[in-house]
Every structure is written in structure tokens, then in C-alpha cells.
Write a protein that holds these residues in place. Structure first.
Motif, PDB file in Angstrom:
ATOM      1  N   UNK A 290       0.869  -1.175   0.000  1.00 35.95           N
ATOM      2  CA  UNK A 290       0.000   0.000   0.000  1.00 35.95           C
ATOM      3  C   UNK A 290       0.905   1.224   0.000  1.00 35.95           C
ATOM      4  N   UNK A 291       1.129   1.773  -1.177  1.00 32.60           N
ATOM      5  CA  UNK A 291       2.081   2.884  -1.332  1.00 32.60           C
ATOM      6  C   UNK A 291       1.437   4.240  -1.109  1.00 32.60           C
ATOM      7  N   UNK A 292       0.108   4.316  -1.273  1.00 33.68           N
ATOM      8  CA  UNK A 292      -0.621   5.580  -1.136  1.00 33.68           C
ATOM      9  C   UNK A 292      -1.716   5.392  -0.099  1.00 33.68           C
ATOM     10  N   UNK A 293      -1.745   6.290   0.879  1.00 26.46           N
ATOM     11  CA  UNK A 293      -2.786   6.231   1.908  1.00 26.46           C
ATOM     12  C   UNK A 293      -3.506   7.570   1.905  1.00 26.46           C
ATOM     13  N   UNK A 294      -4.759   7.547   1.413  1.00 25.41           N
ATOM     14  CA  UNK A 294      -5.576   8.760   1.282  1.00 25.41           C
ATOM     15  C   UNK A 294      -6.558   8.790   2.439  1.00 25.41           C
ATOM     16  N   UNK A 295      -6.337   9.723   3.376  1.00 25.30           N
ATOM     17  CA  UNK A 295      -7.180   9.769   4.568  1.00 25.30           C
ATOM     18  C   UNK A 295      -8.328  10.750   4.453  1.00 25.30           C
ATOM     19  N   UNK A 296      -8.618  11.211   3.228  1.00 26.87           N
ATOM     20  CA  UNK A 296      -9.789  12.044   2.995  1.00 26.87           C
ATOM     21  C   UNK A 296      -9.699  13.397   3.677  1.00 26.87           C
ATOM     22  N   UNK A 297     -10.865  13.966   3.934  1.00 23.45           N
ATOM     23  CA  UNK A 297     -10.925  15.267   4.592  1.00 23.45           C
ATOM     24  C   UNK A 297     -11.687  15.144   5.899  1.00 23.45           C
ATOM     25  N   UNK A 298     -12.613  16.077   6.127  1.00 26.95           N
ATOM     26  CA  UNK A 298     -13.509  15.937   7.266  1.00 26.95           C
ATOM     27  C   UNK A 298     -13.306  16.895   8.410  1.00 26.95           C
ATOM     28  N   UNK A 299     -12.157  17.583   8.482  1.00 28.98           N
ATOM     29  CA  UNK A 299     -11.999  18.538   9.577  1.00 28.98           C
ATOM     30  C   UNK A 299     -13.068  19.619   9.462  1.00 28.98           C
ATOM     31  N   UNK A 300     -13.786  19.914  10.541  1.00 33.65           N
ATOM     32  CA  UNK A 300     -14.895  20.865  10.469  1.00 33.65           C
ATOM     33  C   UNK A 300     -14.432  22.312  10.501  1.00 33.65           C
ATOM     34  N   UNK A 301     -15.362  23.199  10.160  1.00 35.52           N
ATOM     35  CA  UNK A 301     -15.166  24.647  10.288  1.00 35.52           C
ATOM     36  C   UNK A 301     -15.981  25.142  11.471  1.00 35.52           C
ATOM     37  N   UNK A 302     -15.647  26.315  11.964  1.00 35.91           N
ATOM     38  CA  UNK A 302     -16.365  26.914  13.104  1.00 35.91           C
ATOM     39  C   UNK A 302     -17.434  27.860  12.576  1.00 35.91           C
ATOM     40  N   UNK A 303     -18.693  27.478  12.738  1.00 33.09           N
ATOM     41  CA  UNK A 303     -19.799  28.320  12.304  1.00 33.09           C
ATOM     42  C   UNK A 303     -20.442  29.088  13.456  1.00 33.09           C
ATOM     43  N   UNK A 304     -20.141  28.691  14.685  1.00 34.15           N
ATOM     44  CA  UNK A 304     -20.651  29.376  15.873  1.00 34.15           C
ATOM     45  C   UNK A 304     -19.466  29.878  16.690  1.00 34.15           C
ATOM     46  N   UNK A 305     -19.688  30.899  17.491  1.00 36.19           N
ATOM     47  CA  UNK A 305     -18.622  31.404  18.350  1.00 36.19           C
ATOM     48  C   UNK A 305     -18.123  30.326  19.296  1.00 36.19           C
TER      49      UNK A 305
END
Length: 417
Positions: A220-235
Motif C-alpha cells: 500500500x504505497x498511497x494512503x488517502x485519509x480524505x478530509x472531514x476537519x470541520x469549520x467553526x460556524x458558531x462562536x
């Protein structure tokens, strides 16, 4: 809000513009730098084109050294036109046609196959074309869902990927196709806590280790862990930083930062959402007992998720006067209504703002991702002018649509009125 005031004063937010969207490109650059500094230098950070497909923004990201994650044929062409090298484009559509795969093979894109049948298709096409596919297989780790079910993709059932319990079939695929070189995982977008993201990635990382043990180091030469980190929409939102995410991954996945595998990420929202605001003129203010409704020029055309599922998609708002100065006064309850002909067209409900009047400007924050890219054609409203601000200078990233542009859209690109 100083930038909106300047845009008004300098003629970038024109009298005929009922609304504008403004990107802070310096802020976007800073977020790219924070991401790249958190991960190993050789990591390919493939920006999710679906989050913000504006060609000038994509071109800037390509110049900063990022790759691109494309989920459709159109996004492939957007990425190529923006200047992303083909070898740094990841193709992730769950419904890839034969012709799309032919294009991906001919361009040398990295294809994340969504299912085992797609691997068969890639193998046949590769032999017919005399090309070796660059490809990985998407795995559903079945790690669970976050608080937003519609954007969680790693539950026991998902339309995406091969379920991890089908391990025997996955191992068989790696034994059958020597060109299959990667694993791909994505847990969800917004609403997934750090622990869930790490658990899902960790489960597929363990699979990679098992495949290496069975077939030899580096299988397994390539490991794609995607995205998913959220953004802050509320204080009150405190999303994990890229640094915190990678530190947590290092603990769960020892050796992740070694040279054995090339890492790929597919972030979009985390990078782009905080880097833009939308500003709409208030056309009318309607008062009824217990209700104060400010009617604006952006609604479910731009804020699709916000209008249909407001519980999970809030936005911070501010109110400016007609010349861009922030309005003062005791905050009172407003419903911010869009211009579309359906009763759910409220981008923000129950906004506490100073008393609004016609001609004021409502500013909605954190609109840099999954807003313009989800634009709806209902009521055939014109997409607004999109501005960029970089090192103190404004530019037009996309011009406001004119009525003739909408007529042409409905006619189709190959026809004329």
C-alpha cells in the motif's frame, strides 16, 4: 467588515449589485500554510474542488503547491484548467463511466475506485489502452456517524466504498491487481468529532499494515485519509487544528509519517469556509406581531443546506449601514429571509441584530465552502459578483450573472437564443 466598507467606497460593490461574496485570499493562503506545515512535507493535499470551484481560487491553490480532488468529470476539467498537474489530481466520483475512466487513465490521474467492479473495469481499460492504472480502493471503515447524518459516510451502511468487513474480497483484489497501490477513507464532512475521524482512519491504516504483511512492505504505497476537519460556524465552535489532527493520527497510526507510504488529504471546508463572507442588501423589512423579517437577495439559491436543515448549518451575521459602517443599537430578533418563492427560504432564522431598515447590508460569515458551489437555479436568480482581496487589492473572481446569461444557461451551452 472594513473590507466590505472599502468595496463599497471603491466601487467594487456597485449600486447594481444586490449582493456580493468576498474572499479573503490572504486568509486562505494562511490556512493552506497551516495545513501543509502540520503534515509531512511529501503529503499531497488535494483540495476538494466541490467545496469551492471558482477557477481563480483553484488557480491560486495550484500555485501554492496543492493538488485537487475531483468528484466529477466537470471537476476534473476545472482542476486541469486551473493548472493542477494531472499527477496531483485525485478522481473520487462514485459513478465513474467508462469514458471518464479512459480520460483518467490517459491523463495519469490517481483514481480511487469506489467498488470492486470498478477495479475490474479499470483493469480491462488499462489492458486495452496499454496503460497501468494509478489507483486505490475506497474503504468504508464503518466507524460510525457524526451529528449530521447527511454528511456522515462511515456508518454501517454507506453509499460509498467497500465495507471493511469484506476484508477477504479486499485482500483478493490486492492479490489480483498488482497496479492497485492505495487505500482511501473518508469519514464525513462537518459534524464528525476528532475521535471519530481518527478511529475511521486508524481502522483502514490497520488494513494497510495487514496488506503489507501479506504481500510485502510498501504494497500500500498511497494512503488517502480524505478530509472531514470541520469549520467553526458558531462562536462556541472549537474545531481541531490540522496540527492537532495529525498529532492524534500519529498516536493511533505509528509510522504514519514514515517514507513507506505517500499520504493524501482531501480537505475543503476546513480551508475555505472561514475565508469568505456574503453581503446582501436589505430590500424590505416586514413587521408582524412577534416577527421582524429582513428580506435579502440571497436565500436557498446559495444557502441550500442552511434553509433545508437550519439546525445543523448556522451562520454568524452582522448588520452594516448602506455605506458599510457597522450598525449600532440594541440587538433585536430578525428573521433573514431570502428572495425565493417558497416558505422555507430563510438562510438565518432568529438573528440578533440592531434594528434593520431597507438599504442596510446583512453580512453572513463563513461562506467560503459549500455555498456558491451548491447554487440552486430555482427562480433563476442571478449568481452574485464574487470578489477577492489579496494583499490589499481587490479583484473580480467571478462576475455577476446577467439575465442573458441565465437565458443561455437554460438554452444550453451549444445553443443560442
Amino acid at each position: 467588515m472594513e473590507a466590505i466598507k472599502r468595496a463599497l467606497a471603491d466601487g467594487w460593490f456597485r449600486e447594481q449589485d444586490t449582493a456580493v461574496v468576498l474572499y479573503d485570499l490572504d486568509a486562505l493562503t494562511a490556512r493552506v500554510e497551516a495545513l501543509t506545515s502540520a503534515f509531512p512535507a511529501e503529503t499531497v493535499h488535494a483540495f476538494a474542488v466541490k467545496a469551492c470551484p471558482l477557477p481563480p481560487v483553484l488557480a491560486m491553490l495550484a500555485q501554492l503547491g496543492l493538488g485537487a480532488e475531483a468528484a466529477s468529470l466537470g471537476e476534473i476539467h476545472l482542476a486541469l484548467a486551473a493548472g493542477f498537474p494531472s499527477e496531483r489530481i485525485v478522481f473520487d466520483s462514485p459513478a465513474k463511466t467508462v469514458e471518464e475512466l479512459r480520460l483518467a487513465l490517459s491523463l495519469g490521474l490517481f483514481v480511487n475506485a469506489d467498488n470492486l467492479d470498478e477495479l475490474d473495469r479499470l483493469d480491462d481499460l488499462g489492458r486495452d489502452m496499454g496503460l497501468v492504472p494509478r489507483a486505490g480502493l475506497r474503504i468504508n471503515p464503518q466507524a460510525g456517524t457524526g451529528r449530521i447524518k447527511a454528511t456522515s459516510v462511515a456508518g454501517r451502511y454507506s453509499k460509498f466504498g467497500v465495507p471493511l468487513p469484506q476484508r477477504e474480497a479486499i485482500v483478493d483484489a490486492f492479490g489480483r491487481y498488482p497496479w492497485l497501490s492505495g487505500l482511501h477513507v473518508h469519514i464525513g464532512s462537518q459534524g464528525c468529532p476528532l475521535e471519530l475521524l481518527v478511529a475511521g482512519v486508524g481502522a483502514v491504516y490497520d488494513l494497510a499494515a495487514d496488506l503489507d504483511a501479506r504481500f510485502g512492505p510498501g504494497r500500500v504505497a498511497v494512503f488517502d485519509l480524505g478530509g472531514g476537519l470541520p469549520a467553526a460556524y458558531r462562536d462556541a465552535d472549537r474545531p481541531p487544528s490540522p496540527q492537532a489532527y495529525f498529532e492524534a493520527l500519529r498516536v493511533r497510526c505509528p509510522g504514519l509519517e514514515g517514507n513507506q507510504r505517500r499520504l493524501v488529504t482531501e480537505f475543503g471546508r476546513m480551508m475555505a469556509a472561514p475565508c469568505a463572507v456574503a453581503a446582501s442588501r436589505v430590500e424590505y423589512v416586514k413587521r408582524q406581531p412577534g416577527h421582524r423579517t429582513a428580506v435579502m437577495h440571497l436565500g436557498a439559491d446559495m444557502f441550500v443546506r442552511e434553509c433545508y436543515n437550519p439546525r445543523f448549518w448556522p451562520h454568524r451575521t452582522r448588520l452594516l449601514g448602506a455605506h458599510g459602517l457597522e450598525k449600532q443599537g440594541k440587538p433585536v430578533l430578525h428573521h433573514l429571509a431570502g428572495p425565493l418563492c417558497f416558505s422555507g427560504d430563510f438562510p438565518v432564522r432568529r438573528a440578533m441584530l440592531p434594528e434593520a431598515t431597507a438599504g442596510d447590508i446583512v453580512v453572513i460569515e463563513d461562506v467560503g465552502a459549500y455555498t456558491l458551489s451548491m447554487w440552486s437555479r430555482y427562480n433563476s436568480r442571478q449568481m452574485p459578483r464574487v470578489l477577492g482581496l489579496r494583499q490589499g487589492h481587490f479583484s473580480v473572481l467571478r462576475e455577476r450573472e446577467e439575465p442573458e446569461d441565465l437565458v443561455q444557461f437554460w438554452l444550453g451551452g451549444s445553443m443560442s437564443a
